[in-house]
Design an enzyme around this catalytic site. Structure first.
Site, PDB file in Angstrom:
ATOM      1  N   CYS A  91       0.848  -1.206   0.000  1.00 17.71           N
ATOM      2  CA  CYS A  91       0.000   0.000   0.000  1.00 17.71           C
ATOM      3  C   CYS A  91       0.877   1.247   0.000  1.00 17.71           C
ATOM      4  CB  CYS A  91      -0.923   0.003   1.203  1.00 17.71           C
ATOM      5  SG  CYS A  91      -1.915  -1.501   1.396  1.00 17.71           S
ATOM      6  N   ALA A  92       1.809   1.296  -0.934  1.00 14.15           N
ATOM      7  CA  ALA A  92       2.794   2.381  -0.956  1.00 14.15           C
ATOM      8  C   ALA A  92       2.186   3.670  -1.482  1.00 14.15           C
ATOM      9  CB  ALA A  92       3.989   1.987  -1.820  1.00 14.15           C
ATOM     10  N   ALA A  93       2.595   4.790  -0.885  1.00 14.09           N
ATOM     11  CA  ALA A  93       2.206   6.125  -1.352  1.00 14.09           C
ATOM     12  C   ALA A  93       3.016   7.141  -0.571  1.00 14.09           C
ATOM     13  CB  ALA A  93       0.720   6.365  -1.117  1.00 14.09           C
TER      14      ALA A  93
ATOM     15  N   ASP B 282      -4.558  -3.425  -7.556  1.00 13.13           N
ATOM     16  CA  ASP B 282      -5.349  -3.654  -6.354  1.00 13.13           C
ATOM     17  C   ASP B 282      -4.559  -4.634  -5.485  1.00 13.13           C
ATOM     18  OD1 ASP B 282      -7.117  -4.585  -4.422  1.00 13.13           O
ATOM     19  OD2 ASP B 282      -8.824  -4.692  -5.784  1.00 13.13           O
TER      20      ASP B 282
ATOM     21  N   ASP C 236       0.871  -1.647   5.140  1.00 11.84           N
ATOM     22  CA  ASP C 236       0.389  -0.482   5.888  1.00 11.84           C
ATOM     23  C   ASP C 236      -1.012  -0.195   5.352  1.00 11.84           C
ATOM     24  OD1 ASP C 236       0.344   1.592   7.639  1.00 11.84           O
ATOM     25  OD2 ASP C 236       1.533   2.952   6.412  1.00 11.84           O
TER      26      ASP C 236
ATOM     27  N   CYS D 260      -2.926   3.282  11.147  1.00 10.10           N
ATOM     28  CA  CYS D 260      -2.927   4.442  12.051  1.00 10.10           C
ATOM     29  C   CYS D 260      -4.305   4.565  12.691  1.00 10.10           C
ATOM     30  CB  CYS D 260      -2.525   5.720  11.315  1.00 10.10           C
ATOM     31  SG  CYS D 260      -3.477   6.062   9.836  1.00 10.10           S
TER      32      CYS D 260
END
EC number: 2.1.1.203
Length: 641
Positions: free
Chosen positions: A150-152, A171, A198, A251
């Protein structure tokens, strides 16, 4: 509560813009009302979860969540960064200033300039302090194959000048298998040594900086996310090699997004996956152990301790897997090995981290149903979704979506074209940088050459029909804009750390004064004349014909290199120009102890100058007075470096 670290993954939870109609003439100058940081449902829900050891500690956590951390006047106190003791080698520092504080307070204009230039040049990353924990406990080694599910934002990777990364657009729940072509022509499936998950989440751990969450929060929001979080984590484990580790993090403080996901995964994996205690990887970090019991809540904040208590109207929202396993089973899962960081424990955001180690293939990986599911993934189809997923089964999903990227075309070993041979001869490129490790992004003309590892090439060429690649490689050589050179390509600063160590010709070793002179020359300035440089640099440059060069500056202490600066430049007939972007110029000037004042623009001085000019033409215009005293930020910058 923000953290600063060097060359690490960044996870950013950006604020949503507030409604411009929400105008109140607030004294902060933006004209927006402060959002009321109160939500009784939030307080009651987390009191029921027993996240803290006492009511007093809960109130302490709430107090810091409500803290806005905004300087309200120019006379703000000095805020200095503190070293994070749990992060190795003093490489991470925490600065308790918000972006808003740093931008709007003149006291911090030098600090603001420092953070912008060092971030842009890839030497530091700015992020929430607790977001540094997942990559730290993942324990990545240089030989590992790593998947960030879930990289960004992906542009961060460009700053690292790495030839070993691939940015894809998929996806995460149906991320495709990666195939590799072996020397004998056969195909094998590549598994990852490390997986970072993440996961997308409700983000209520970020309430300190994302005030919009306060009025919108309710316990049911997390139930809507549990399904996708589970599927992302499950797919991560399927792609993980036996013996490898996966870190799951959010988070969010809500157990439905945290322990419930981990418990479900562990239960389905049986004994093939175990939860690992990674607290030793972050010595000194304060955290709470994972929960073994929790409750769910609907929008009205009615609590449910088990699925049998849930009314039928909520069965599509709350599923049995979201509740704690029976007491005898939950003890075997060792959920206490999870880590939940609460905001008040060390003045940060809230966070959840769990590390899973794969001991054997997951039970379903060898079954026929799994093979069918994998074929669906190969065809871009979603596997049978769990019953929490709200999707339209009749909707046909396209295999790839979004903008069509330029192709990745590798040079062939037997390629007869001469451009690379020109480059190799012009700079005397080492054979370590093999021809077939370079690619272009254009089928008709070669403007730039990008360098990748051979493994990256194998992945790209073996997965053309299943992998949607957005970016890869590091720009090594760029098309020359200047005339007069026999070589059509020049060294690119973006790939200097990779290329310069492997060239033997066209290397110049300037003095510190030479380097400072070149770095201080803006693009609009005339480049320094060769005749004005040191004798050593003049002699080296006069022996070279016009074209691209490498600049290497080295400082030594006790016979060992203490500082090494590698830049690219252009040698003209009479001049020498450094091909270095502005923010990187500032960085290198700081490294060599040069004068950066030319680039240290004070936007407040500029603003006052504009106002003064306006007042000359219109005496009614009022000038904003500068703060009575400015904080000297030199010590802050020194500590941050």
């Amino acid at each position: 509560m923000g953290g600063i670290r060097r060359n690490k993954r960044r996870q950013n939870h950006d604020k949503k813009p507030r409604d411009p109609s929400d105008w109140s003439g607030h004294k902060d100058g933006r004209g927006y009302k402060d959002i009321l940081r109160e939500n009784a449902k939030f307080v009651d829900f987390y009191r029921a979860q027993k996240l803290t050891d006492s009511e007093e500690e809960l109130q302490e956590m709430l107090a810091i969540l409500k803290e806005q951390q905004a300087a309200e006047s120019g006379d703000c106190p000095v805020v200095e960064p503190k070293c994070l003791t749990w992060y190795p080698d003093r490489m991470a520092w925490q600065l308790n200033l918000s972006r808003k504080d740093i931008r709007r307070e003149e006291a911090y204009f030098k600090l603001h300039n420092f953070l912008i230039s060092e971030t842009d040049s890839g030497n530091i990353s700015r992020q929430e302090t607790v977001s540094m924990i997942p990559t730290l406990v993942l324990d990545v080694q240089s030989h590992h194959k790593v998947l960030d599910m879930c990289a960004a934002p992906v542009h961060q990777a460009k700053r690292l000048q790495s030839s070993n990364f691939i940015v894809t657009n998929h996806d995460a729940t149906i991320f495709p298998k990666i195939h590799l072509t072996q020397a004998d022509g056969s195909s094998s499936v590549m598994k990852f040594d490390r997986v970072l998950c993440d996961a997308p989440c409700s983000g209520d751990g970020t309430m300190r900086k994302n005030a919009d969450i306060w009025p919108k929060w309710n316990g049911a929001n997390s139930c809507n996310l549990h399904g996708i979080q589970y599927r992302v984590a499950k797919r991560g484990l399927e792609l993980l090699a036996v013996g490898g580790k996966m870190v799951y993090s959010t988070c969010s403080l809500n157990p439905v997004e945290d322990e419930a996901v981990i418990a479900r995964i562990l239960s389905e994996c049986e004994d093939t996956v175990e939860l690992v205690d990674v607290s030793a990887e972050v010595p000194g970090l304060k955290f709470k152990p994972g929960l073994s019991q929790w409750v769910l809540a609907d929008k009205e904040n009615k609590f449910y301790a088990k699925f049998d208590e849930v009314p039928e109207v909520h069965h599509s929202l709350m599923r049995p897997s979201m509740f704690p396993p029976p007491v005898g089973e939950v003890e075997k899962l060792h959920l206490e090995r999870c880590m939940r960081i609460l905001p008040h424990q060390q003045d940060t955001g809230g966070f959840f981290v769990a590390c899973l180690q794969k001991k054997a293939p997951c039970p379903w990986e060898n079954k026929k149903t799994y093979e069918t599911s994998e074929k669906n993934v190969e065809n871009g189809k979603r596997p049978n979704a769990d019953d929490e997923t709200r999707t339209n089964p009749k909707k046909k999903q396209s295999r790839y979506q979004g903008f069509k990227e330029d192709p990745f075309i590798y040079l062939k070993k037997e390629d007869a074209e001469t451009e690379f041979e020109e480059v190799k001869n012009f700079f005397e490129v080492s054979d370590v940088l093999r021809k077939e490790m370079f690619l272009t992004r254009c089928a008709t003309s070669r403007k730039n050459l990008y360098f990748t590892s051979m493994l990256v090439r194998n992945i790209l060429e073996s997965n053309q029909d299943r992998l949607k690649v957005i970016n890869t490689g590091v720009k090594a050589f760029a098309k020359c804009e200047n005339k007069g050179s026999p070589c059509a390509l020049r060294l690119a600063q973006e790939g200097s750390l990779m290329t310069i160590p492997f060239i033997k010709k066209r290397i110049v070793t300037p003095t510190k004064a030479d380097l400072e002179t070149m770095l201080l020359a803006n693009d609009i300035d005339l480049p320094p004349k060769i005749a004005d440089l040191s004798e050593v640099a003049r002699n080296q440059l006069n022996a070279l014909i016009t074209g691209s060069i490498a600049l290497i500056y080295e400082e030594k202490e006790d016979g060992k290199t203490s500082l090494l600066v590698e830049l690219v430049g252009w040698k003209g007939k009479e001049t020498l120009r450094a091909y270095v972007p502005k923010n990187e110029r500032i960085h290198f000037l700081r490294l060599i102890g040069g004068d950066t004042s030319k680039f240290e623009k004070n936007k407040f001085d500029i603003k006052r100058g504009i106002q003064q000019n306006q007042q000359k033409s219109d005496p009614e215009v009022k000038i904003q007075e500068p703060p009575q005293s400015l904080v000297d930020t030199e010590s802050i910058i020194q500590k941050a470096t």
